[in-house]
Design a protein around this motif. Structure first.
Motif, PDB file in Angstrom:
ATOM      1  N   LEU A 745       0.826  -1.208   0.000  1.00 30.17           N
ATOM      2  CA  LEU A 745       0.000   0.000   0.000  1.00 30.17           C
ATOM      3  C   LEU A 745       0.861   1.259   0.000  1.00 30.17           C
ATOM      4  CD1 LEU A 745      -2.805  -1.089   2.486  1.00 30.17           C
ATOM      5  CD2 LEU A 745      -3.072  -0.670   0.042  1.00 30.17           C
ATOM      6  N   GLN A 746       1.966   1.224   0.712  1.00 30.10           N
ATOM      7  CA  GLN A 746       2.883   2.350   0.708  1.00 30.10           C
ATOM      8  C   GLN A 746       3.445   2.587  -0.693  1.00 30.10           C
ATOM      9  OE1 GLN A 746       2.322   4.215   3.333  1.00 30.10           O
ATOM     10  NE2 GLN A 746       4.434   4.336   4.061  1.00 30.10           N
ATOM     11  N   ILE A 747       3.806   1.492  -1.377  1.00 31.38           N
ATOM     12  CA  ILE A 747       4.340   1.600  -2.747  1.00 31.38           C
ATOM     13  C   ILE A 747       3.286   2.195  -3.681  1.00 31.38           C
ATOM     14  CG2 ILE A 747       5.071   0.244  -4.756  1.00 31.38           C
ATOM     15  CD1 ILE A 747       6.492  -1.627  -2.779  1.00 31.38           C
ATOM     16  N   LEU A 748       2.043   1.709  -3.526  1.00 31.97           N
ATOM     17  CA  LEU A 748       0.965   2.241  -4.370  1.00 31.97           C
ATOM     18  C   LEU A 748       0.764   3.733  -4.125  1.00 31.97           C
ATOM     19  CD1 LEU A 748      -1.836  -0.512  -4.258  1.00 31.97           C
ATOM     20  CD2 LEU A 748      -0.207  -0.040  -6.097  1.00 31.97           C
ATOM     21  N   ASN A 749       0.794   4.127  -2.862  1.00 27.24           N
ATOM     22  CA  ASN A 749       0.595   5.543  -2.536  1.00 27.24           C
ATOM     23  C   ASN A 749       1.723   6.409  -3.109  1.00 27.24           C
ATOM     24  OD1 ASN A 749      -1.766   5.011  -1.188  1.00 27.24           O
ATOM     25  ND2 ASN A 749      -0.799   4.871   0.831  1.00 27.24           N
ATOM     26  N   GLU A 750       2.943   5.883  -3.029  1.00 29.98           N
ATOM     27  CA  GLU A 750       4.077   6.636  -3.576  1.00 29.98           C
ATOM     28  C   GLU A 750       3.960   6.769  -5.091  1.00 29.98           C
ATOM     29  OE1 GLU A 750       7.613   4.694  -2.295  1.00 29.98           O
ATOM     30  OE2 GLU A 750       7.237   5.077  -0.154  1.00 29.98           O
ATOM     31  N   GLU A 751       3.568   5.675  -5.767  1.00 32.24           N
ATOM     32  CA  GLU A 751       3.394   5.733  -7.223  1.00 32.24           C
ATOM     33  C   GLU A 751       2.294   6.729  -7.575  1.00 32.24           C
ATOM     34  OE1 GLU A 751       2.664   2.637 -10.928  1.00 32.24           O
ATOM     35  OE2 GLU A 751       1.375   2.522  -9.155  1.00 32.24           O
ATOM     36  N   SER A 752       1.187   6.668  -6.839  1.00 34.73           N
ATOM     37  CA  SER A 752       0.069   7.571  -7.103  1.00 34.73           C
ATOM     38  C   SER A 752       0.482   9.024  -6.900  1.00 34.73           C
ATOM     39  CB  SER A 752      -1.103   7.210  -6.193  1.00 34.73           C
ATOM     40  OG  SER A 752      -2.175   8.097  -6.388  1.00 34.73           O
ATOM     41  N   ALA A 753       1.230   9.286  -5.840  1.00 33.88           N
ATOM     42  CA  ALA A 753       1.670  10.660  -5.579  1.00 33.88           C
ATOM     43  C   ALA A 753       2.576  11.162  -6.687  1.00 33.88           C
ATOM     44  CB  ALA A 753       2.392  10.709  -4.220  1.00 33.88           C
ATOM     45  N   LYS A 754       3.473  10.298  -7.160  1.00 35.63           N
ATOM     46  CA  LYS A 754       4.381  10.699  -8.237  1.00 35.63           C
ATOM     47  C   LYS A 754       3.614  10.943  -9.533  1.00 35.63           C
ATOM     48  CE  LYS A 754       8.777   8.743  -6.675  1.00 35.63           C
ATOM     49  NZ  LYS A 754       8.456   8.725  -5.249  1.00 35.63           N
ATOM     50  N   LYS A 755       2.619  10.114  -9.812  1.00 36.93           N
ATOM     51  CA  LYS A 755       1.797  10.307 -11.008  1.00 36.93           C
ATOM     52  C   LYS A 755       1.017  11.616 -10.923  1.00 36.93           C
ATOM     53  CE  LYS A 755       1.114   5.551 -12.569  1.00 36.93           C
ATOM     54  NZ  LYS A 755       0.117   4.457 -12.799  1.00 36.93           N
ATOM     55  N   LYS A 756       0.516  11.923  -9.727  1.00 37.49           N
ATOM     56  CA  LYS A 756      -0.214  13.169  -9.548  1.00 37.49           C
ATOM     57  C   LYS A 756       0.696  14.367  -9.767  1.00 37.49           C
ATOM     58  CE  LYS A 756      -2.977  15.769  -6.207  1.00 37.49           C
ATOM     59  NZ  LYS A 756      -3.503  15.817  -4.821  1.00 37.49           N
ATOM     60  N   THR A 757       1.906  14.279  -9.218  1.00 38.96           N
ATOM     61  CA  THR A 757       2.869  15.367  -9.399  1.00 38.96           C
ATOM     62  C   THR A 757       3.196  15.549 -10.880  1.00 38.96           C
ATOM     63  OG1 THR A 757       3.839  14.921  -7.237  1.00 38.96           O
ATOM     64  CG2 THR A 757       5.181  16.171  -8.803  1.00 38.96           C
ATOM     65  N   LEU A 758       3.382  14.431 -11.576  1.00 43.52           N
ATOM     66  CA  LEU A 758       3.678  14.487 -13.011  1.00 43.52           C
ATOM     67  C   LEU A 758       2.514  15.103 -13.777  1.00 43.52           C
ATOM     68  CD1 LEU A 758       5.348  13.795 -15.535  1.00 43.52           C
ATOM     69  CD2 LEU A 758       4.345  11.500 -15.469  1.00 43.52           C
ATOM     70  N   LYS A 759       1.295  14.667 -13.479  1.00 44.39           N
ATOM     71  CA  LYS A 759       0.128  15.194 -14.199  1.00 44.39           C
ATOM     72  C   LYS A 759      -0.009  16.698 -13.995  1.00 44.39           C
ATOM     73  CE  LYS A 759      -4.858  14.660 -14.764  1.00 44.39           C
ATOM     74  NZ  LYS A 759      -5.077  16.127 -14.748  1.00 44.39           N
ATOM     75  N   GLU A 760       0.178  17.144 -12.766  1.00 47.13           N
ATOM     76  CA  GLU A 760       0.072  18.572 -12.499  1.00 47.13           C
ATOM     77  C   GLU A 760       1.152  19.346 -13.256  1.00 47.13           C
ATOM     78  OE1 GLU A 760       0.376  18.641  -8.286  1.00 47.13           O
ATOM     79  OE2 GLU A 760      -1.768  18.213  -7.946  1.00 47.13           O
ATOM     80  N   ALA A 761       2.355  18.791 -13.293  1.00 40.97           N
ATOM     81  CA  ALA A 761       3.447  19.448 -14.011  1.00 40.97           C
ATOM     82  C   ALA A 761       3.175  19.491 -15.510  1.00 40.97           C
ATOM     83  CB  ALA A 761       4.763  18.730 -13.729  1.00 40.97           C
TER      84      ALA A 761
END
Length: 849
Positions: A745-761
């Motif tokens: 779950l921690q790995i999933l959350n980290e991946e999701s956070a990175k994807k969100k950061t990328l999308k916003e950028a």
């Protein structure tokens, strides 16, 4: 915004989808081309006084648009077309197609929907701003459709269209050019859709008077429409059988004479004598002989010759058989050669024409210099073409080479030659004009050296054959080969895999590449001012003519690199996108052409555009300046940041996949947690399983079956971002599965956070790009297009041609190396060694022989 040529082509061809099924291409072309004609003249001439085409009330395309969904749409479209035809003397021309034909278009709701969709497609095209002076977008689109119709129509129906590439060759070799006067005339006795006449007239910038005759009624109508679309409404195109009843005659009944004549008649017509008594022809067309009754090739040639003035020049496309067939045709051929009427013969590649796959030739006729002619100039152009689906096509470089060589009488080995009449008339040839008799176009045979196969070494003879390279790279030869101690043979200095790298690293190759680059830079410097000076009203054809002509001149002095290959780089890039760019600038100017446009996918029209940018679900297309150019010049740092964020996401995804692989087996903690499709592990299933496991642990603790001093901390756990201490463990390992789920779950959350950061950028990045388009000045737009797009792409294309030279040389060197790398004695010794090993194995197996 003016529509791009490629988009217009796509839209028109998609419109054909609405008609496929009910009829074949030879029929639905009449519907599509008629609608194109009505739409064009309506956009261009409706409401204008003194227009060359009158668009009457109730006879415009706008009237068709109002019929969408009408139950009587077919009948009413017929009436609209009828009004337009009657107002302009086009009865029997634009009203050939019956839009109320239930057998072809369906009945009731099917016809209503089909025609409504068809009209909607054309309604989406704005054709008002799509003809820059000297250019003809609609005429080109018309030819594009006819080429595709000819391809789909098959053998029996493809003869109405002469490929544009062949038409251009003919137009350029008969002498039409800038000096041609407007009062001079050109004639085609079998004009089909008129493409040959139009390409010939394109070569006369001051204009030329057009005449043609066509026997097929539907094809004649196509030709009339084609002439109007190309801006030649005054062209005289008549119906009828040219051989039996030629229309163009003098007051005394004799055939009218023309300055130029071109033709692509039906090959080997077996019915050419219908309505005609050639033995007593009133027009005296068969003075040189009467063609055989079952083959009309020479009938059309003789008609063309008779239709020329005493100074007239012409060209005709005929099958190769006319060059060598015997009997009556041999007699005609002998008389034509003796009278000096044949100026030249150009052999074409096979499978160019839509009505037949056999190779054809162009016979060029010149009456003016017939009496002094001492030879016939022949070209074997059969090897220069590219594949295009199931047909072959002449490339731009093939067209240009044929024209240059023919018009300048350039003799090239295995390609062209001036053949003396005396040689043609010799007893060995007896007026046989078959091109292979006089030009051997085959490549020299690649002979093997038996001594080299026996004793090793590469024959010096084969290396000397690469002299065209050694003359440019004089010391490269010594870098690749050395003596092997045998006279007449050398051995390689480098391994085969290193040959190309050796060539690329050699100083002489670097000097040559720099020399090519310098020529390109000079060409670029010469034309930058012209391209920067482009603006609304520019003439695209003049632009590409200036660019291409100068490229041929500048690259002519370079060794190894064929100037026609460089020319092809330019012409490919022009056709692939630069022409659309220049058309847009010519129609709208730089600033308007560079503006992004919002696009909508209209499923009903079946026309889908891939957007360049998608912001807040709105799609934008950048026709002139792709976003990559904006990024390269203004947002390189932001692009680098995006790349870093993409790498972060990729690493997070890779970590997740590795974790899934480690714990996803039959006994793994993630087993059975896939989604309904079984394609991936579902986060919800993982969370559910973790909560179930937590409840189990707490229950065991409360019941006293689990004893551990830190077990109480489980109560504080909030899965996702909670306080669970994954270090907790006990002797029975009850917490191990929970640890795995928590880590996942921690790995999933980290991946999701990175994807969100990328999308916003990315969203910010793309929005900044869109804003930048609105801020660009005219000069900034020019710099992006002229420097970063056009010249950069062309430079890369020319550099790739230099790389291809390297590849060809390296390929040949490697081929020779591998051919003679292992002499026969070595191979025999190896075979003997293997044979002994096999025998020993067989003996151990107990086999006897």
């Amino acid at each position: 915004m003016a529509i791009k040529k490629s988009e217009l082509y796509s839209s028109l061809w998609n419109s054909c989808d609405e008609l496929r099924g009910g009829m074949d291409a030879s029929q639905y072309k009449d519907y599509i081309l008629t609608l194109l004609f009505v739409k064009y003249v309506s956009d261009k001439y409706a409401g204008k006084e003194d227009a060359i085409i009158e668009v009457p009330e109730g006879g415009s395309f706008a009237d068709m648009v109002r019929l969408k969904g009408d139950k009587e749409i077919g009948d009413k479209i017929n009436k609209i077309i009828g009004r337009l035809a009657e107002a302009n003397g086009l009865k029997g021309v634009i009203d050939q197609a019956d839009f109320n034909d239930e057998a072809k278009l369906g009945s009731g709701k099917e016809m209503q929907d089909r025609l409504s969709k068809l009209v909607a497609i054309f309604d989406g095209l704005d054709l008002r701003a799509n003809r820059a002076e000297g250019d003809d977008l609609l005429g080109d689109a018309y030819e594009y459709l006819m080429r595709h119709f000819a391809t789909e129509s098959g053998k029996s129906k493809g003869q109405f269209y002469t490929p544009a590439e062949v038409s251009r060759v003919i137009a350029k070799v008969i002498g039409i050019g800038p000096e041609t006067r407007q009062d001079q005339t050109i004639y085609d006795p079998a004009c089909g859709s008129g493409s040959l006449l139009l390409k010939a007239s394109d070569e006369a910038p001051r204009g030329i008077s057009i005449y043609g005759q066509e026997m097929d009624n539907a094809t004649w109508a196509l030709s009339r429409m084609n002439m109007i679309l190309h801006g030649h409404p005054g062209a005289e195109i008549w119906r009828g059988n040219t051989l039996a009843d030629p229309h163009f005659k003098n007051p005394d009944g004799s055939l009218k004479k023309f300055d130029f004549a071109v033709a692509n008649p039906p090959f080997s017509s077996k019915a050419w004598t219908n309505g005609l008594n050639p033995e007593n022809d009133e027009f005296k067309r068969f003075e040189y002989g009467v063609p055989p009754a079952k083959n009309g090739d020479y009938a059309f040639l003789l008609h063309l010759i008779t239709s020329l003035k005493s100074t007239g020049k012409g060209a005709i496309i005929l099958p190769h058989g006319v060059l060598f067939r015997g009997n009556k045709e041999a007699d005609i051929r002998r008389n034509l050669v003796r009278h000096g009427l044949i100026k030249g013969i150009i052999g074409l590649p096979p499978n160019l024409f839509y009505g037949t796959g056999i190779p054809a030739c162009i016979i060029v006729v010149d009456k003016e210099n017939a009496s002094s002619r001492t030879g016939i100039f022949m070209i074997d152009a059969s090897r220069g073409f590219e594949k295009d689906g199931n047909k072959n096509r002449l490339r731009s470089q093939d067209i240009r080479k044929i024209v240059d060589v023919f018009n300048n009488r350039i003799e090239l080995p295995r390609y062209s030659r001036m053949v003396p009449i005396a040689e043609i008339a010799s007893s060995a040839n007896d007026y046989n004009l078959n091109i292979p008799r006089y030009i051997d176009s085959s490549e020299p045979e690649d002979l093997h050296d038996l001594d080299a196969h026996l004793s090793g070494g590469i024959p010096v003879r084969d290396i000397d054959a690469l002299e065209r390279y050694w003359s440019v790279f004089p010391t490269l030869r010594d870098a690749l080969f050395r003596s092997n101690g045998r006279a007449g043979y050398l051995e390689p200095k480098v391994e085969p895999a290193q040959v190309k790298a050796t060539i690329l690293a050699h100083a002489e190759f670097a000097a040559y590449a720099a020399r090519v680059a310098a020529v390109f830079d000079e060409w670029r410097a010469a034309h930058e001012p012209r391209l920067w000076a482009l603006d609304a009203g520019a003439k695209p054809r003049e632009v590409v003519r200036a660019l291409s002509e100068d490229m041929l001149v500048r690259f002519a002095g370079l060794p190894l690199l064929d100037k026609y290959d460089a020319y092809q780089c330019l012409m490919d890039y022009w056709a692939g996108g630069m022409q659309d760019d220049v058309d847009l600038v010519a129609a709208e100017g730089w600033v308007a052409a560079a503006k992004p446009r919002g696009i909508i996918e209209d499923k009903e029209k079946k026309i889908k555009e891939t957007p360049d940018l998608v912001i807040s679900r709105r799609k934008y297309k950048m026709d002139l300046i792709p976003p990559a150019l904006i990024v390269g010049r203004y947002f390189a740092a932001e692009q680098a940041e995006i790349c870093c964020l993409e790498s972060d996401v990729a690493r997070a995804t890779e970590q997740k996949e590795e974790f899934e692989e480690e714990h996803g087996g039959e006994e793994g903690a993630l087993n059975g947690l896939e989604d309904e499709k079984g394609t991936k592990i579902a986060k919800g299933n993982v969370q559910k399983r973790a909560m179930e496991l937590k409840d189990t642990i707490l229950k065991a603790y409360s019941e006293g079956t689990l004893e551990h001093k830190q077990a109480k901390t489980i109560k504080k756990t909030s899965f996702g971002l909670g306080y669970w201490n994954k270090e907790i463990a006990d002797e029975e390992g009850l917490f191990e599965e929970l640890n795995v789920l928590y880590d996942y779950l921690q790995i999933l959350n980290e991946e999701s956070a990175k994807k969100k950061t990328l999308k916003e950028a990315v969203d910010r990045f793309q929005n900044n790009i869109l804003v930048k388009y609105s801020e660009l000045t005219k000069n900034e737009i020019k710099a992006l297009v002229v420097e970063d797009k056009w010249f950069s792409s062309l430079q890369a294309a020319v550099e790739s041609e230099v790389q291809r030279l390297t590849q060809r040389l390296a390929g040949r060197v490697k081929e020779l190396d591998e051919r003679y790398a292992r002499p026969l004695p070595e191979l025999e010794r190896e075979v003997e060694a293997f044979s002994k090993k096999i025998e020993e194995h067989l003996k151990r197996m107990g086999l006897k022989w």
